[in-house]
Design a protein around this motif. Structure first.
Motif, PDB file in Angstrom:
ATOM      1  N   VAL A  76       0.846  -1.198   0.000  1.00 43.59           N
ATOM      2  CA  VAL A  76       0.000   0.000   0.000  1.00 43.59           C
ATOM      3  C   VAL A  76       0.881   1.248   0.000  1.00 43.59           C
ATOM      4  O   VAL A  76       0.610   2.200  -0.741  1.00 43.59           O
ATOM      5  CB  VAL A  76      -0.976  -0.013   1.193  1.00 43.59           C
ATOM      6  N   PHE A  77       1.945   1.255   0.794  1.00 43.98           N
ATOM      7  CA  PHE A  77       2.864   2.389   0.810  1.00 43.98           C
ATOM      8  C   PHE A  77       3.433   2.644  -0.584  1.00 43.98           C
ATOM      9  O   PHE A  77       3.473   3.783  -1.054  1.00 43.98           O
ATOM     10  CB  PHE A  77       3.993   2.151   1.816  1.00 43.98           C
ATOM     11  N   GLU A  78       3.852   1.590  -1.247  1.00 42.09           N
ATOM     12  CA  GLU A  78       4.386   1.730  -2.609  1.00 42.09           C
ATOM     13  C   GLU A  78       3.345   2.356  -3.542  1.00 42.09           C
ATOM     14  O   GLU A  78       3.662   3.252  -4.327  1.00 42.09           O
ATOM     15  CB  GLU A  78       4.812   0.364  -3.145  1.00 42.09           C
ATOM     16  N   ARG A  79       2.108   1.918  -3.430  1.00 44.87           N
ATOM     17  CA  ARG A  79       1.054   2.449  -4.304  1.00 44.87           C
ATOM     18  C   ARG A  79       0.747   3.904  -3.962  1.00 44.87           C
ATOM     19  O   ARG A  79       0.498   4.704  -4.855  1.00 44.87           O
ATOM     20  CB  ARG A  79      -0.198   1.586  -4.187  1.00 44.87           C
ATOM     21  N   VAL A  80       0.766   4.259  -2.677  1.00 45.43           N
ATOM     22  CA  VAL A  80       0.547   5.650  -2.277  1.00 45.43           C
ATOM     23  C   VAL A  80       1.601   6.547  -2.916  1.00 45.43           C
ATOM     24  O   VAL A  80       1.293   7.601  -3.469  1.00 45.43           O
ATOM     25  CB  VAL A  80       0.551   5.803  -0.740  1.00 45.43           C
ATOM     26  N   VAL A  81       2.849   6.117  -2.864  1.00 41.61           N
ATOM     27  CA  VAL A  81       3.933   6.900  -3.463  1.00 41.61           C
ATOM     28  C   VAL A  81       3.738   6.995  -4.978  1.00 41.61           C
ATOM     29  O   VAL A  81       3.849   8.074  -5.559  1.00 41.61           O
ATOM     30  CB  VAL A  81       5.307   6.287  -3.115  1.00 41.61           C
ATOM     31  N   ASP A  82       3.426   5.873  -5.620  1.00 34.16           N
ATOM     32  CA  ASP A  82       3.228   5.866  -7.073  1.00 34.16           C
ATOM     33  C   ASP A  82       2.057   6.741  -7.501  1.00 34.16           C
ATOM     34  O   ASP A  82       2.148   7.460  -8.494  1.00 34.16           O
ATOM     35  CB  ASP A  82       3.000   4.444  -7.593  1.00 34.16           C
ATOM     36  N   GLU A  83       0.961   6.667  -6.764  1.00 35.08           N
ATOM     37  CA  GLU A  83      -0.258   7.402  -7.123  1.00 35.08           C
ATOM     38  C   GLU A  83      -0.221   8.861  -6.668  1.00 35.08           C
ATOM     39  O   GLU A  83      -0.936   9.689  -7.202  1.00 35.08           O
ATOM     40  CB  GLU A  83      -1.497   6.719  -6.522  1.00 35.08           C
ATOM     41  N   GLY A  84       0.566   9.151  -5.642  1.00 34.10           N
ATOM     42  CA  GLY A  84       0.694  10.520  -5.175  1.00 34.10           C
ATOM     43  C   GLY A  84      -0.279  10.934  -4.090  1.00 34.10           C
ATOM     44  O   GLY A  84      -0.212  12.059  -3.613  1.00 34.10           O
ATOM     45  N   SER A  85      -1.176  10.039  -3.689  1.00 29.50           N
ATOM     46  CA  SER A  85      -2.090  10.375  -2.599  1.00 29.50           C
ATOM     47  C   SER A  85      -2.684   9.107  -1.997  1.00 29.50           C
ATOM     48  O   SER A  85      -2.729   8.056  -2.642  1.00 29.50           O
ATOM     49  CB  SER A  85      -3.229  11.284  -3.080  1.00 29.50           C
ATOM     50  N   LEU A  86      -3.138   9.245  -0.766  1.00 24.78           N
ATOM     51  CA  LEU A  86      -3.784   8.117  -0.091  1.00 24.78           C
ATOM     52  C   LEU A  86      -5.089   7.753  -0.783  1.00 24.78           C
ATOM     53  O   LEU A  86      -5.390   6.572  -0.969  1.00 24.78           O
ATOM     54  CB  LEU A  86      -4.048   8.462   1.373  1.00 24.78           C
ATOM     55  N   ALA A  87      -5.856   8.761  -1.165  1.00 18.86           N
ATOM     56  CA  ALA A  87      -7.163   8.518  -1.799  1.00 18.86           C
ATOM     57  C   ALA A  87      -7.003   7.815  -3.146  1.00 18.86           C
ATOM     58  O   ALA A  87      -7.748   6.884  -3.459  1.00 18.86           O
ATOM     59  CB  ALA A  87      -7.925   9.819  -1.961  1.00 18.86           C
ATOM     60  N   ALA A  88      -6.041   8.255  -3.941  1.00 21.66           N
ATOM     61  CA  ALA A  88      -5.813   7.629  -5.249  1.00 21.66           C
ATOM     62  C   ALA A  88      -5.349   6.186  -5.081  1.00 21.66           C
ATOM     63  O   ALA A  88      -5.762   5.298  -5.828  1.00 21.66           O
ATOM     64  CB  ALA A  88      -4.803   8.434  -6.054  1.00 21.66           C
ATOM     65  N   ALA A  89      -4.500   5.955  -4.095  1.00 26.59           N
ATOM     66  CA  ALA A  89      -4.047   4.592  -3.825  1.00 26.59           C
ATOM     67  C   ALA A  89      -5.214   3.720  -3.378  1.00 26.59           C
ATOM     68  O   ALA A  89      -5.323   2.562  -3.795  1.00 26.59           O
ATOM     69  CB  ALA A  89      -2.962   4.604  -2.759  1.00 26.59           C
ATOM     70  N   ALA A  90      -6.076   4.261  -2.554  1.00 28.08           N
ATOM     71  CA  ALA A  90      -7.250   3.509  -2.100  1.00 28.08           C
ATOM     72  C   ALA A  90      -8.120   3.110  -3.288  1.00 28.08           C
ATOM     73  O   ALA A  90      -8.565   1.959  -3.386  1.00 28.08           O
ATOM     74  CB  ALA A  90      -8.053   4.335  -1.100  1.00 28.08           C
TER      75      ALA A  90
END
Length: 56
Positions: A9-23
Motif C-alpha cells: 500500500v505504501f508503494e502504491r501511495v507513493v506511485d499514485e501521489g495520494s492516499l485517496a488515489a491509492a485507495a
C-alpha cells in the motif's frame, strides 16, 4: 496488520501521489489505507509520508 500488505500500500501511495488515489487503485477504503500507513509508520518508528489536505 499484515506488514507486506502495508508495504505494498505504501508503494502504491507513493506511485499514485495520494492516499485517496491509492485507495481507489487498490479497491480499498481510504480509512483502511490510512490505518495501514499509520500502523507501518508505528512499526518502523518513523513518519513515511507528509500528510496534507491540499494538493500541490
Amino acid at each position: 496488520m499484515d506488514r507486506l500488505l502495508s508495504m505494498r500500500v505504501f508503494e502504491r501511495v507513493v506511485d499514485e501521489g495520494s492516499l485517496a488515489a491509492a485507495a481507489r487503485a487498490l479497491d480499498l477504503s481510504p480509512p483502511v489505507v490510512t490505518r495501514l500507513m499509520t500502523d507501518l509508520e508505528a512499526h518502523l518508528g518513523t513518519r513515511l509520508l507528509q500528510r496534507t489536505t491540499r494538493r500541490r
